[in-house]
Design a protein around this motif. Structure first.
Motif, PDB file in Angstrom:
ATOM      1  N   ILE A  21       0.821  -1.207   0.000  1.00 44.25           N
ATOM      2  CA  ILE A  21       0.000   0.000   0.000  1.00 44.25           C
ATOM      3  C   ILE A  21       0.855   1.256   0.000  1.00 44.25           C
ATOM      4  N   ILE A  22       1.916   1.285   0.815  1.00 46.07           N
ATOM      5  CA  ILE A  22       2.725   2.494   0.933  1.00 46.07           C
ATOM      6  C   ILE A  22       3.356   2.889  -0.397  1.00 46.07           C
ATOM      7  N   PRO A  23       4.009   1.948  -1.125  1.00 46.05           N
ATOM      8  CA  PRO A  23       4.561   2.345  -2.426  1.00 46.05           C
ATOM      9  C   PRO A  23       3.506   2.788  -3.418  1.00 46.05           C
ATOM     10  N   LEU A  24       2.339   2.117  -3.390  1.00 40.63           N
ATOM     11  CA  LEU A  24       1.279   2.500  -4.319  1.00 40.63           C
ATOM     12  C   LEU A  24       0.768   3.890  -4.015  1.00 40.63           C
ATOM     13  N   SER A  25       0.621   4.228  -2.714  1.00 41.17           N
ATOM     14  CA  SER A  25       0.152   5.546  -2.331  1.00 41.17           C
ATOM     15  C   SER A  25       1.146   6.610  -2.752  1.00 41.17           C
ATOM     16  N   ALA A  26       2.445   6.323  -2.551  1.00 43.03           N
ATOM     17  CA  ALA A  26       3.467   7.289  -2.935  1.00 43.03           C
ATOM     18  C   ALA A  26       3.463   7.513  -4.442  1.00 43.03           C
ATOM     19  N   LYS A  27       3.268   6.409  -5.187  1.00 46.63           N
ATOM     20  CA  LYS A  27       3.227   6.522  -6.643  1.00 46.63           C
ATOM     21  C   LYS A  27       2.035   7.347  -7.083  1.00 46.63           C
ATOM     22  N   ALA A  28       0.872   7.125  -6.449  1.00 47.27           N
ATOM     23  CA  ALA A  28      -0.331   7.869  -6.809  1.00 47.27           C
ATOM     24  C   ALA A  28      -0.145   9.354  -6.537  1.00 47.27           C
ATOM     25  N   ALA A  29       0.533   9.687  -5.411  1.00 46.87           N
ATOM     26  CA  ALA A  29       0.727  11.085  -5.059  1.00 46.87           C
ATOM     27  C   ALA A  29       1.591  11.802  -6.083  1.00 46.87           C
ATOM     28  N   ASP A  30       2.524  11.064  -6.724  1.00 48.42           N
ATOM     29  CA  ASP A  30       3.424  11.659  -7.699  1.00 48.42           C
ATOM     30  C   ASP A  30       2.852  11.621  -9.106  1.00 48.42           C
ATOM     31  N   ASN A  31       1.665  11.054  -9.264  1.00 51.28           N
ATOM     32  CA  ASN A  31       1.126  10.808 -10.596  1.00 51.28           C
ATOM     33  C   ASN A  31      -0.037  11.745 -10.932  1.00 51.28           C
ATOM     34  N   THR A  32      -0.139  12.876 -10.196  1.00 51.48           N
ATOM     35  CA  THR A  32      -1.210  13.820 -10.447  1.00 51.48           C
ATOM     36  C   THR A  32      -1.072  14.414 -11.845  1.00 51.48           C
ATOM     37  N   LEU A  33      -2.179  14.442 -12.568  1.00 50.02           N
ATOM     38  CA  LEU A  33      -2.161  15.005 -13.915  1.00 50.02           C
ATOM     39  C   LEU A  33      -2.119  16.525 -13.855  1.00 50.02           C
ATOM     40  N   HIS A  34      -1.228  17.113 -14.603  1.00 50.88           N
ATOM     41  CA  HIS A  34      -1.195  18.571 -14.725  1.00 50.88           C
ATOM     42  C   HIS A  34      -0.993  18.937 -16.188  1.00 50.88           C
ATOM     43  N   ASP A  35      -1.956  18.528 -16.984  1.00 53.89           N
ATOM     44  CA  ASP A  35      -1.959  18.833 -18.407  1.00 53.89           C
ATOM     45  C   ASP A  35      -2.503  20.259 -18.586  1.00 53.89           C
ATOM     46  N   SER A  36      -2.614  20.709 -19.811  1.00 55.14           N
ATOM     47  CA  SER A  36      -3.199  22.024 -20.078  1.00 55.14           C
ATOM     48  C   SER A  36      -4.670  22.001 -19.670  1.00 55.14           C
ATOM     49  N   PHE A  37      -5.056  22.869 -18.729  1.00 55.51           N
ATOM     50  CA  PHE A  37      -6.414  22.815 -18.196  1.00 55.51           C
ATOM     51  C   PHE A  37      -7.343  23.849 -18.824  1.00 55.51           C
ATOM     52  N   GLY A 170     -13.299  11.239 -19.389  1.00 59.56           N
ATOM     53  CA  GLY A 170     -13.094  12.320 -20.334  1.00 59.56           C
ATOM     54  C   GLY A 170     -11.927  13.188 -19.923  1.00 59.56           C
ATOM     55  N   TYR A 171     -11.957  14.413 -20.389  1.00 58.11           N
ATOM     56  CA  TYR A 171     -10.916  15.368 -20.004  1.00 58.11           C
ATOM     57  C   TYR A 171     -11.405  16.095 -18.763  1.00 58.11           C
ATOM     58  N   LEU A 172     -10.722  15.884 -17.641  1.00 56.23           N
ATOM     59  CA  LEU A 172     -11.186  16.361 -16.342  1.00 56.23           C
ATOM     60  C   LEU A 172     -10.219  17.366 -15.738  1.00 56.23           C
ATOM     61  N   SER A 173     -10.741  18.180 -14.852  1.00 57.73           N
ATOM     62  CA  SER A 173      -9.903  19.012 -13.992  1.00 57.73           C
ATOM     63  C   SER A 173     -10.579  19.110 -12.635  1.00 57.73           C
ATOM     64  N   GLY A 174      -9.774  19.345 -11.600  1.00 57.06           N
ATOM     65  CA  GLY A 174     -10.330  19.387 -10.253  1.00 57.06           C
ATOM     66  C   GLY A 174      -9.675  20.455  -9.395  1.00 57.06           C
ATOM     67  N   TYR A 175     -10.484  21.025  -8.488  1.00 62.24           N
ATOM     68  CA  TYR A 175     -10.034  22.134  -7.648  1.00 62.24           C
ATOM     69  C   TYR A 175     -10.588  22.010  -6.231  1.00 62.24           C
ATOM     70  N   THR A 176      -9.886  22.621  -5.299  1.00 69.30           N
ATOM     71  CA  THR A 176     -10.431  22.875  -3.975  1.00 69.30           C
ATOM     72  C   THR A 176     -10.480  24.383  -3.785  1.00 69.30           C
ATOM     73  N   ALA A 177     -11.501  24.855  -3.082  1.00 70.77           N
ATOM     74  CA  ALA A 177     -11.654  26.285  -2.828  1.00 70.77           C
ATOM     75  C   ALA A 177     -12.143  26.487  -1.409  1.00 70.77           C
ATOM     76  N   THR A 178     -11.555  27.448  -0.704  1.00 73.85           N
ATOM     77  CA  THR A 178     -11.943  27.720   0.679  1.00 73.85           C
ATOM     78  C   THR A 178     -12.174  29.208   0.879  1.00 73.85           C
ATOM     79  N   ALA A 179     -13.101  29.517   1.776  1.00 75.41           N
ATOM     80  CA  ALA A 179     -13.392  30.916   2.113  1.00 75.41           C
ATOM     81  C   ALA A 179     -14.013  30.952   3.500  1.00 75.41           C
TER      82      ALA A 179
END
Length: 213
Positions: A21-37, A170-179
């Motif tokens: 689990i630990i290696p898989l979690s670390a891999k997932a954390a480094d695998n975030t997509l940051h394509d043109s949004f 599909g082509y996705l993007s995701g955000y967090t917003a706080t106020a």
């Protein structure tokens, strides 16, 4: 690595599971997509959530959420004047995990869902503060009253996601917003001695791109 045996056979299984689990979690954390949004997106209500926290009885914090949300947003990294966000939340989708409290909150002392059935946010400006962060300014309308709010926005990722079945992939993007807002500014001031005035808003949004720039 050597795993020592234990008197409890289940312990070894837990240790072995952790090794995977630990290696898989670390891999997932480094695998975030940051394509043109860049583009226009429809908010996916099945993967988006609005929730809030507020002080209770001056001793604790309780949390509520809204289970329904709709809207759309446009982001253009080359021209922030084109950035725009529209969000609509039905008040009756409120859930605080306590039916009696939900009933009271939707009543005339609080949200007054019968007279003011929706909460709306419409952005007026987005100011980037980093590659994936910024401040979103806009008008929040709640309980029939509108005020300017500043959301601190962070992009989680963006890119083509083919692993999800329709209608979610599909082509996705995701955000967090706080106020942070004051409920009294929106005419909701019942039980001042028991319920805090500061309301911390949190919005997690995932959108499906419907139009390229």
């Amino acid at each position: 690595m050597q795993i020592k045996s234990s008197k409890h056979p289940g312990s070894n299984l837990i240790l072995i599971a952790l090794l995977f689990i630990i290696p898989l979690s670390a891999k997932a954390a480094d695998n975030t997509l940051h394509d043109s949004f860049a583009g226009t997106y429809r908010i996916d209500p099945d993967h988006s959530l609005a929730w809030f926290s507020i002080e209770h009885a001056r001793v604790a914090i309780y949390v509520g959420r809204f289970d329904k949300m709709s809207g759309h947003y446009t982001f253009d990294p080359g021209n922030s004047t084109k950035d725009h966000v529209e969000v609509t939340i039905p008040v009756k989708s409120l859930d605080t995990n306590f039916a009696m409290r939900d009933h009271d909150l939707m009543g005339p002392d609080f949200f007054n869902a019968r007279e003011f059935p929706v909460i709306k946010f419409s952005s007026t400006k987005y100011k980037p503060s980093g590659k994936h962060t910024g401040i979103l300014y806009g008008k929040l309308t709640m309980h029939g009253i509108t005020h300017t709010v500043e959301f601190h926005v962070r992009q989680i990722g963006a890119g083509p996601v083919k692993a999800l079945p329709k209608p979610w992939g599909g082509y996705l993007s995701g955000y967090t917003a706080t106020a942070t807002i004051h409920r009294s500014d929106y005419g909701i001031s019942a039980y001042e001695g028991m319920i805090g005035d500061d309301v911390h808003l949190h919005i997690n949004i995932e959108g499906v791109r419907t139009q390229k720039p």
